[in-house]
Design a protein around this motif. Structure first.
Motif, mmCIF file in Angstrom:
data_model
loop_
_atom_site.group_PDB
_atom_site.id
_atom_site.type_symbol
_atom_site.label_atom_id
_atom_site.label_comp_id
_atom_site.label_asym_id
_atom_site.label_seq_id
_atom_site.Cartn_x
_atom_site.Cartn_y
_atom_site.Cartn_z
ATOM 1 N N LEU A 1 0.964 -1.239 0.117
ATOM 2 C CA LEU A 1 0.102 0.000 0.096
ATOM 3 C C LEU A 1 0.810 1.036 -0.041
ATOM 4 O O LEU A 1 0.245 2.333 -0.363
ATOM 5 N N GLY A 2 2.030 1.151 0.387
ATOM 6 C CA GLY A 2 2.928 2.458 0.325
ATOM 7 C C GLY A 2 2.762 3.191 1.559
ATOM 8 O O GLY A 2 3.584 4.322 1.505
ATOM 9 N N ILE A 3 2.139 2.623 2.566
ATOM 10 C CA ILE A 3 2.138 3.106 3.792
ATOM 11 C C ILE A 3 2.252 2.006 5.148
ATOM 12 O O ILE A 3 2.014 0.894 4.769
ATOM 13 N N GLY A 4 2.631 2.393 6.130
ATOM 14 C CA GLY A 4 2.827 1.392 7.164
ATOM 15 C C GLY A 4 1.335 1.052 7.722
ATOM 16 O O GLY A 4 0.300 1.763 7.771
ATOM 17 N N PRO A 5 1.390 0.025 8.675
ATOM 18 C CA PRO A 5 0.129 -0.555 9.202
ATOM 19 C C PRO A 5 -0.543 0.677 10.123
ATOM 20 O O PRO A 5 -1.850 0.653 10.298
ATOM 21 N N ILE A 6 0.148 1.241 10.799
ATOM 22 C CA ILE A 6 -0.189 2.361 11.746
ATOM 23 C C ILE A 6 -0.872 3.450 11.189
ATOM 24 O O ILE A 6 -2.129 3.822 11.609
ATOM 25 N N ALA A 7 -0.420 3.979 10.061
ATOM 26 C CA ALA A 7 -1.163 4.997 9.319
ATOM 27 C C ALA A 7 -2.297 4.461 8.502
ATOM 28 O O ALA A 7 -3.181 5.037 8.694
ATOM 29 N N PHE A 8 -2.535 3.252 8.040
ATOM 30 C CA PHE A 8 -3.472 2.726 7.681
ATOM 31 C C PHE A 8 -4.648 2.504 8.650
ATOM 32 O O PHE A 8 -5.658 2.783 8.376
ATOM 33 N N LEU A 9 -4.283 1.944 9.898
ATOM 34 C CA LEU A 9 -5.225 1.834 10.877
ATOM 35 C C LEU A 9 -5.832 3.250 11.223
ATOM 36 O O LEU A 9 -6.967 3.450 11.574
ATOM 37 N N LYS A 10 -4.952 4.474 11.375
ATOM 38 C CA LYS A 10 -5.423 5.546 11.544
ATOM 39 C C LYS A 10 -6.277 6.048 10.575
ATOM 40 O O LYS A 10 -7.295 6.677 10.900
ATOM 41 N N HIS A 11 -5.874 5.734 9.348
ATOM 42 C CA HIS A 11 -7.213 6.427 8.349
ATOM 43 C C HIS A 11 -8.290 5.635 8.459
ATOM 44 O O HIS A 11 -9.493 6.304 8.481
ATOM 45 N N ARG A 12 -8.393 4.436 8.727
ATOM 46 C CA ARG A 12 -9.566 3.732 8.864
ATOM 47 C C ARG A 12 -10.291 4.084 10.158
ATOM 48 O O ARG A 12 -11.556 4.179 10.194
ATOM 49 N N ARG A 13 -9.669 4.639 11.219
ATOM 50 C CA ARG A 13 -10.303 5.174 12.436
ATOM 51 C C ARG A 13 -10.884 6.275 12.221
ATOM 52 O O ARG A 13 -12.047 6.819 12.318
ATOM 53 N N LEU A 14 -10.181 7.222 11.290
ATOM 54 C CA LEU A 14 -10.625 8.476 10.951
ATOM 55 C C LEU A 14 -11.993 8.333 10.131
ATOM 56 O O LEU A 14 -12.951 9.054 10.371
#
Length: 328
Positions: A249-262
């Motif tokens: 995805l080009g991003i780390g899992p923490i950033a991905f989880l933050k996007h989902r939470r947003l």
């Protein structure tokens, strides 16, 4: 209030009141520095994780035996002078690990602040499931780990404000589990950092890993899920998970989880009958600081949370949606 209870916060007058910083683990305390001693104690509980904080203005000598109900991680949050714990010279950000039933002795040469987390065996096994020997509570031994500038400037203030913020906040079981894991991760970051992973090596398809994580998150529901829980479910160390997300995805899992939470917050703010405050919704989905959350939200959606709420859709009398007019 589910999952989290701020048991007690009170002002201290006299060294005698520091004899039980950690409930159930009394210690001997001697005031060394002259003057009128004052400070504050807080005892908190989040989903079985006990968090105790103490601050005091004068030098003390303390000794005792840690309790029998879990590994104790003590972080020195601040100090005005030297601090020695056992034979270790400690600086702000350093952590000391004390297994159950272990003797401890500390010398504070001036005022200090400490944060102490008592982690149960089952939480160690769960939070460190993919971190090799750390997942075994019996492998934890008395050790001292040095902190760094990030710990002092970011982790310590975040831990302190989290205890204060969560004290009166309603939490679901899912969000309580998220915050418990977040505290354990923050307290143990210096311990995990730099350890080699026993499971590093040839990894499965990055895209397959990401798909499996997404399926797990979909099944878990809209609440926040901490990355340590995902690692446990996937049986993968964090660095392998990070590489897979970066590759796919080009991003780390923490950033991905933050996007989902947003995105989950955005959807909640658009619900017409959700009466929770924006702050409570943000906290439910794993955002502690309202100001920082608003910045994340604006960069993600191009508007502030209050704007999303004002423009949310409400059911019309004939069943079709309409847009509420912005409130002054």
């Amino acid at each position: 209030m589910a999952g989290f209870a701020l048991l007690q916060t009170h002002e201290i007058k006299g060294f005698e009141e520091f004899r039980e910083v950690v409930a159930g683990a009394p210690r001997e305390v001697v005031q060394i520095q002259k003057g009128m001693l004052s400070g504050r104690l807080s005892h908190a509980l989040i989903d079985g994780l006990r968090i105790d904080t103490a601050s005091f203005n004068l030098g003390l000598r303390t000794k005792g035996v840690s309790g029998a109900d879990g590994v104790v991680i003590g972080m020195l949050a601040d100090s005005t002078d030297r601090v020695t714990r056992f034979s270790y010279e400690s600086c702000p950000g350093d952590v000391l690990v004390t297994p159950p039933g272990t003797e401890h002795e500390n010398r504070y040469y001036g005022g200090s602040k400490v944060i102490i987390a008592s982690i149960r065996s089952e939480d160690i096994s769960s939070s460190f499931a993919c971190e090799g020997e750390l997942s075994d509570p019996a492998a934890w031994r008395r050790s001292h780990y040095k902190g760094n500038a990030h710990t002092v400037q970011s982790v310590v203030p975040r831990l302190q404000s989290l205890v204060a913020r969560l004290g009166n906040a309603p939490l679901t079981a899912e969000s309580a589990d998220f915050w418990k894991r977040a505290v354990i991760e923050a307290m143990s970051a210096n311990i995990v950092q730099g350890r080699s992973s026993e499971r590093d090596g040839p990894r499965p398809s990055a895209l397959k890993i990401v798909r499996q994580v997404e399926e797990y998150l979909d099944e878990a529901g809209p609440g926040p899920v901490h990355i340590s829980k995902i690692c446990s479910y996937m049986h993968l160390p964090r660095r392998t998970l990070h590489r897979a997300f970066q590759e796919a995805l080009g991003i780390g899992p923490i950033a991905f989880l933050k996007h989902r939470r947003l995105c989950s917050v955005h959807a909640a703010l658009r619900l017409p009958r959700d009466s929770r405050t924006i702050s409570d919704i943000a906290l439910h989905y794993g955002f502690q600081s309202l100001g920082r959350f608003s910045g994340y939200y604006y960069r993600m959606f191009g508007e502030y949370p209050s704007e999303t709420r004002r423009a949310r859709r409400t059911p019309h009398q004939n069943g079709s949606p309409r847009i509420e007019s912005p409130q002054p």
